[in-house]
Design an enzyme around this catalytic site. Structure first.
Site, PDB file in Angstrom:
ATOM      1  N   LYS A   1       0.381  -6.915  18.611  1.00  0.00           N
ATOM      2  CA  LYS A   1       0.599  -5.610  19.242  1.00  0.00           C
ATOM      3  C   LYS A   1      -0.690  -5.167  19.936  1.00  0.00           C
ATOM      4  O   LYS A   1      -1.727  -5.063  19.286  1.00  0.00           O
ATOM      5  CB  LYS A   1       1.015  -4.608  18.146  1.00  0.00           C
ATOM      6  CG  LYS A   1       1.111  -3.176  18.631  1.00  0.00           C
ATOM      7  CD  LYS A   1       1.607  -2.249  17.537  1.00  0.00           C
ATOM      8  CE  LYS A   1       1.551  -0.799  17.984  1.00  0.00           C
ATOM      9  NZ  LYS A   1       1.937   0.138  16.933  1.00  0.00           N
TER      10      LYS A   1
ATOM     11  N   ILE B   1       0.944   2.892   7.425  1.00  0.00           N
ATOM     12  CA  ILE B   1       0.396   1.739   6.696  1.00  0.00           C
ATOM     13  C   ILE B   1      -1.139   1.785   6.770  1.00  0.00           C
ATOM     14  O   ILE B   1      -1.832   1.470   5.798  1.00  0.00           O
ATOM     15  CB  ILE B   1       0.982   0.416   7.244  1.00  0.00           C
ATOM     16  CG1 ILE B   1       2.485   0.383   6.927  1.00  0.00           C
ATOM     17  CG2 ILE B   1       0.268  -0.794   6.668  1.00  0.00           C
ATOM     18  CD1 ILE B   1       3.259  -0.733   7.594  1.00  0.00           C
TER      19      ILE B   1
HETATM   20  C1  LIG Z   1      11.767   5.943   9.793  1.00  0.00           C
HETATM   21  C2  LIG Z   1      10.451   5.414   9.363  1.00  0.00           C
HETATM   22  C3  LIG Z   1       9.770   4.514  10.172  1.00  0.00           C
HETATM   23  C4  LIG Z   1       8.497   4.056   9.800  1.00  0.00           C
HETATM   24  N1  LIG Z   1       7.797   3.218  10.637  1.00  0.00           N
HETATM   25  C5  LIG Z   1       6.507   2.916  10.338  1.00  0.00           C
HETATM   26  C6  LIG Z   1       5.721   2.123  11.193  1.00  0.00           C
HETATM   27  O1  LIG Z   1       6.175   1.641  12.224  1.00  0.00           O
HETATM   28  N2  LIG Z   1       4.448   1.886  10.853  1.00  0.00           N
HETATM   29  C7  LIG Z   1       3.898   2.380   9.705  1.00  0.00           C
HETATM   30  O2  LIG Z   1       2.709   2.189   9.470  1.00  0.00           O
HETATM   31  N3  LIG Z   1       4.652   3.066   8.834  1.00  0.00           N
HETATM   32  C8  LIG Z   1       5.925   3.348   9.122  1.00  0.00           C
HETATM   33  N4  LIG Z   1       6.676   4.053   8.240  1.00  0.00           N
HETATM   34  C9  LIG Z   1       6.127   4.351   6.934  1.00  0.00           C
HETATM   35  C10 LIG Z   1       6.217   3.100   6.073  1.00  0.00           C
HETATM   36  O3  LIG Z   1       7.546   2.631   6.052  1.00  0.00           O
HETATM   37  C11 LIG Z   1       5.743   3.386   4.663  1.00  0.00           C
HETATM   38  O4  LIG Z   1       4.491   4.015   4.700  1.00  0.00           O
HETATM   39  C12 LIG Z   1       5.596   2.112   3.884  1.00  0.00           C
HETATM   40  O5  LIG Z   1       6.760   1.329   3.962  1.00  0.00           O
HETATM   41  C13 LIG Z   1       5.286   2.409   2.440  1.00  0.00           C
HETATM   42  O6  LIG Z   1       6.426   2.837   1.758  1.00  0.00           O
HETATM   43  P1  LIG Z   1       6.274   3.015   0.197  1.00  0.00           P
HETATM   44  O7  LIG Z   1       5.876   1.714  -0.374  1.00  0.00           O
HETATM   45  O8  LIG Z   1       5.401   4.176  -0.041  1.00  0.00           O
HETATM   46  O9  LIG Z   1       7.717   3.438  -0.303  1.00  0.00           O
HETATM   47  P2  LIG Z   1       9.073   2.594  -0.498  1.00  0.00           P
HETATM   48  O10 LIG Z   1       9.178   1.467   0.469  1.00  0.00           O
HETATM   49  O11 LIG Z   1      10.158   3.613  -0.465  1.00  0.00           O
HETATM   50  O12 LIG Z   1       8.971   1.969  -1.942  1.00  0.00           O
HETATM   51  C14 LIG Z   1       9.230   2.730  -3.105  1.00  0.00           C
HETATM   52  C15 LIG Z   1       9.243   1.813  -4.317  1.00  0.00           C
HETATM   53  O13 LIG Z   1       9.288   2.618  -5.477  1.00  0.00           O
HETATM   54  C16 LIG Z   1      10.232   2.077  -6.391  1.00  0.00           C
HETATM   55  N5  LIG Z   1      10.764   3.163  -7.215  1.00  0.00           N
HETATM   56  C17 LIG Z   1      11.119   4.402  -6.821  1.00  0.00           C
HETATM   57  N6  LIG Z   1      11.598   5.104  -7.871  1.00  0.00           N
HETATM   58  C18 LIG Z   1      11.521   4.286  -8.955  1.00  0.00           C
HETATM   59  C19 LIG Z   1      11.888   4.418 -10.337  1.00  0.00           C
HETATM   60  N7  LIG Z   1      12.452   5.522 -10.798  1.00  0.00           N
HETATM   61  N8  LIG Z   1      11.671   3.360 -11.138  1.00  0.00           N
HETATM   62  C20 LIG Z   1      11.122   2.213 -10.683  1.00  0.00           C
HETATM   63  N9  LIG Z   1      10.772   2.040  -9.391  1.00  0.00           N
HETATM   64  C21 LIG Z   1      10.981   3.063  -8.545  1.00  0.00           C
HETATM   65  C22 LIG Z   1      11.295   1.435  -5.508  1.00  0.00           C
HETATM   66  O14 LIG Z   1      12.028   0.434  -6.214  1.00  0.00           O
HETATM   67  C23 LIG Z   1      10.415   0.850  -4.394  1.00  0.00           C
HETATM   68  O15 LIG Z   1       9.972  -0.407  -4.804  1.00  0.00           O
HETATM   69  C24 LIG Z   1       7.955   4.472   8.575  1.00  0.00           C
HETATM   70  C25 LIG Z   1       8.683   5.309   7.724  1.00  0.00           C
HETATM   71  C26 LIG Z   1       9.910   5.796   8.116  1.00  0.00           C
HETATM   72  C27 LIG Z   1      10.655   6.741   7.214  1.00  0.00           C
END
Ligand SMILES: Cc1cc2nc3c(=O)[nH]c(=O)nc-3n(C[C@H](O)[C@H](O)[C@H](O)COP(=O)(O)OP(=O)(O)OC[C@H]3O[C@@H](n4cnc5c(N)ncnc54)[C@H](O)[C@@H]3O)c2cc1C
Length: 528
Positions: free
Chosen positions: A101, A369
Site C-alpha cells: 500500500k 492497527i
Molecule cells: C468496519 C471496520 C473497519 C476497519 N478497518 C480497519 C482498517 O482498515 N485498518 C485498521 O487498522 N483497522 C481497522 N479496523 C479496526 C480493526 O479491525 C481492529 O482494530 C482490529 O481488528 C482489532 O480488533 P480486536 O482484536 O480489538 O477485536 P476483535 O477482532 O473483535 O476480537 C475480540 C476477541 O475477543 C474475544 N472475546 C470477546 N468476548 C469474549 C469472552 N466473553 N470470552 C472469551 N473471549 C472473548 C473474541 O473471541 C475475539 O477473539 C476496522 C474496524 C471496523 C469496525
C-alpha cells in the site's frame, strides 16, 4: 558461622525467587490477554518477544464470539512492528495473502467527480527555508502548476500500478522517500501471529469468559470461564473487542463519545472477487452518508460501506455497497455497529485495553492497527510491577489520549473540508463545529498554507497537505520566503522534481509483478 549460614539462606531464597518467580519480588509474572483478534495476537506476539523472560502469558479467546473480521489496511508504522518482532516481510505477505500500500485514493470526497491520493512519504523536496509546497503554491496561484501529484513519488507510482521498496540508502533520490504499508487478510494475520506467539510460549485457552472477580481494592483478580475454571493473573490485557469485557463491563471505566464529530456508526462489509489491475492503494469512495473502502488482496478484494445511521438506513447502505463492487461477492454482507470514541482511561487498575476494547475511530486512514502497535510499545515502556504506580498509569493514559485526539482531528478534517451539497450528511459535517485544535490547523493553512506538526503527532505535514488540498482547500497566500527565488528558478525546480520522480517510477516493476517475484501466496483452498 552464623553469618555464613545466613548468606547461604539468602542465596537459597534468591535462587528460589529467580527460578520460580516466587512472591518474594514485586514483579508481574502472570499476564492474561483476553481476546484472539488482531489486537490480542499482536499483544501476545509483542510481549512474548520483547519483554524479558520470566512472564507467563495466557491468551483466552472464544469460538462462540467471532473477531471483528475486518481491519485489513495499515499505515507504514506496521513495518516497524514487524521489524521489532524479526518478521520477514515477504514471508508475512505470503502468509497473509497481502499486498503493498502506497497510500489511499479518495474518490468523490471534496465534491462528486474529485479524486486525490493521500500518499505516504513526501511531496517534493523541502528546502532549507520553506517547504516544497510553498514553491508549488506560488506557481499554482500564478496559474502555472495545476496539480500536486507529479511531485509525490508514492502517488505517481500508485497511479501507474507500480511498486518497489524504498531506498533509504540513496538519500538524494526520491526513492528514499518512498514509504509503504500493507493490506492483509485479518484472519490470516491473526493466525500468523498465533503461531509466532505459541512458538514463544504463549498458552492459548479456548472458551468463553462469563464472569470477572475483583479484589477488595477493585483490581481484577481472575476471570471465570464458562466451564467454571478460574484464571488468575497479575495483569490483564483487554483485547475483547468493542464490548470491552474487562475495561468496561467489569471496571466500568466509561467511554468518551465523539459521534457528534464523526457521525458514521455502522459499516457493512463484504469480500468480492478481485478484478482488474492490482494497485498498491486502498480506495475510499464517498457516498451520500459515508464512504466505501476497497482493499486489494492477493486472493480477494475487501469492501465495506461505512455510514451514519442518522442519515441512511442499513438497507440503502447495503444496496449502495453491493452495486459498487468490482467483482462477484464471496460472502453474505455483515453489518457492524460502533460508536466513535475512546475509553476514559485506556489503563485502569491492573487492566489495559488495547484494540477495539480501548476505543474506535472509523478506518478512514487505517489507524486502528497502528494504535494497537503504539499502545503495545507504550505499555512496554511503562511496564508495571505489582505496585502499579499511578504516575505510570496516568502518563500512559495521557499519551493515549493525545494520540487519539490528534488522529481524531485528522479524520474530522476529511469531513469538515468538503464542498458537497448533495445530502444532509455532507452539509452537517461541513457546518459542524470542530475541536479547537483542528480549527487552529485549518485557519493556519487557510492563511498562508502553513502546517504545524505538534507533539509528535502521527500524520506529518505532507499528509495534512494532501488531504486539505485534496478536499479543495486553497490557502489565501504562500510563505513569502519563497519570493527569494525567481518564478523561472522555481518553475525549473518543480519541473526537475517531477522529471526525476517520473524516471524513478518508470523504472519500477508493476505491483502485481513485484508480488509475483517476491511474495506470492499459494492458492486458497476452497471449503468443501
Ligand atoms: C468496519 C471496520 C473497519 C476497519 N478497518 C480497519 C482498517 O482498515 N485498518 C485498521 O487498522 N483497522 C481497522 N479496523 C479496526 C480493526 O479491525 C481492529 O482494530 C482490529 O481488528 C482489532 O480488533 P480486536 O482484536 O480489538 O477485536 P476483535 O477482532 O473483535 O476480537 C475480540 C476477541 O475477543 C474475544 N472475546 C470477546 N468476548 C469474549 C469472552 N466473553 N470470552 C472469551 N473471549 C472473548 C473474541 O473471541 C475475539 O477473539 C476496522 C474496524 C471496523 C469496525
Amino acid at each position: 558461622m552464623w553469618s555464613c549460614l545466613a548468606a547461604d539462606r539468602i542465596g537459597f531464597l534468591l535462587s528460589y525467587a529467580i527460578e520460580d518467580g516466587a512472591m518474594t519480588d514485586n514483579k508481574v509474572r502472570k499476564i492474561v490477554i483476553v481476546g484472539g483478534g488482531t489486537a490480542g495476537w499482536m499483544a501476545a506476539a509483542a510481549l512474548s518477544e520483547l519483554l524479558p523472560a520470566g512472564h507467563h502469558y495466557r491468551l483466552i479467546e472464544s469460538d462462540q464470539i467471532s473477531t471483528i473480521g475486518v481491519g485489513e489496511a495499515t499505515i507504514p508504522s506496521i513495518r516497524n512492528f514487524n521489524l521489532h518482532l524479526g518478521i520477514d516481510e515477504n514471508d508475512f505477505i505470503r502468509a497473509t495473502q497481502g499486498t503493498f500500500k502506497l497510500g489511499i485514493e479518495f474518490v468523490n470526497w471534496g465534491k462528486p467527480g474529485d479524486n486525490y491520493i493521500h500518499g505516504f512519504g513526501s511531496v517534493g523536496r523541502d528546502q532549507p527555508t520553506a517547504n516544497f509546497f510553498h514553491y508549488w503554491l506560488k506557481m499554482h496561484q500564478m496559474g502555472h502548476a495545476p496539480s500536486l501529484e507529479p511531485y509525490a513519488i508514492n502517488t505517481v507510482a500508485a497511479r501507474m500500478g507500480k511498486f518497489s521498496r524504498g531506498r533509504p540508502d540513496l538519500p538524494n533520490s526520491p526513492l528514499s522517500d518512498l514509504s509503504y504499508a500493507f493490506h492483509f487478510d485479518a484472519g490470516l494475520y491473526a493466525r500468523y501471529l498465533r503461531s509466532y506467539s505459541e512458538a514463544r510460549g504463549v498458552q492459548r485457552t479456548e472458551g468463553k469468559i462469563v464472569d470477572t472477580v475483583l479484589r477488595a481494592d477493585g483490581f481484577i483478580e481472575a476471570v471465570v470461564m464458562e466451564n467454571g475454571q478460574r484464571i488468575e493473573a497479575d495483569f490483564f490485557i483487554d483485547c475483547s473487542g468493542l464490548a470491552g469485557l474487562l475495561i468496561e463491563q467489569a471496571l466500568h471505566t466509561g467511554y468518551e463519545d465523539w459521534s457528534h464529530w464523526l457521525p458514521c456508526d455502522r459499516a457493512i462489509a463484504v469480500p468480492c472477487e478481485s478484478h482488474g489491475t492490482m494497485q498498491a492503494l486502498t480506495r475510499s469512495t464517498a457516498h451520500k452518508a459515508g464512504w466505501q473502502w476497497r482493499i486489494p488482496l492477493q486472493h480477494r478484494t475487501g469492501n465495506g460501506h461505512v455510514f451514519s445511521s442518522k442519515f441512511m438506513d442499513a438497507d440503502e447502505a447495503q444496496a449502495i455497497l453491493m452495486n459498487n463492487l468490482d467483482g462477484r461477492p464471496l460472502a453474505e454482507p455483515r453489518l457492524l455497529k460502533f460508536t466513535t470514541g475512546k475509553r476514559k482511561k485506556a489503563w485502569n487498575k491492573n487492566c489495559v485495553a488495547i484494540g477495539l476494547a480501548g476505543g474506535f475511530m472509523e478506518p478512514l486512514e487505517s489507524t486502528s492497527i497502528h494504535m494497537v502497535k503504539t499502545a503495545l510499545m507504550r505499555l512496554i515502556s511503562f511496564f508495571p510491577d505489582r505496585g502499579f504506580d499511578q504516575v505510570d498509569i496516568d502518563t500512559f493514559n495521557r499519551l493515549c489520549d493525545n494520540e487519539y485526539a490528534q488522529i481524531r482531528d485528522f479524520l474530522i478534517c476529511h469531513y469538515k473540508v468538503n464542498g458537497r451539497d448533495d445530502s444532509d450528511f455532507w452539509r452537517y459535517v461541513r457546518e459542524m463545529d470542530v475541536p479547537v485544535s483542528l480549527q487552529r490547523k485549518l485557519d493556519l493553512f487557510a492563511s498562508h498554507g502553513r502546517i504545524l506538526r505538534e507533539n509528535e503527532e502521527l500524520f506529518p505535514e505532507d499528509s495534512w497537505l494532501q488531504v486539505m488540498h485534496g478536499q479543495g482547500m486553497r490557502p489565501r497566500s504562500y510563505n513569502p520566503v519563497v519570493d527569494q527565488r525567481s518564478p523561472q528558478d522555481i518553475a525549473d525546480f518543480l519541473n526537475g522534481t517531477a522529471q526525476v520522480i517520473r524516471k524513478c517510477v518508470d523504472a519500477m516493476p508493476g505491483h502485481a509483478e513485484f508480488i509475483r517475484a517476491n511474495c506470492q501466496a499459494g492458492a486458497v483452498k476452497k471449503a468443501a
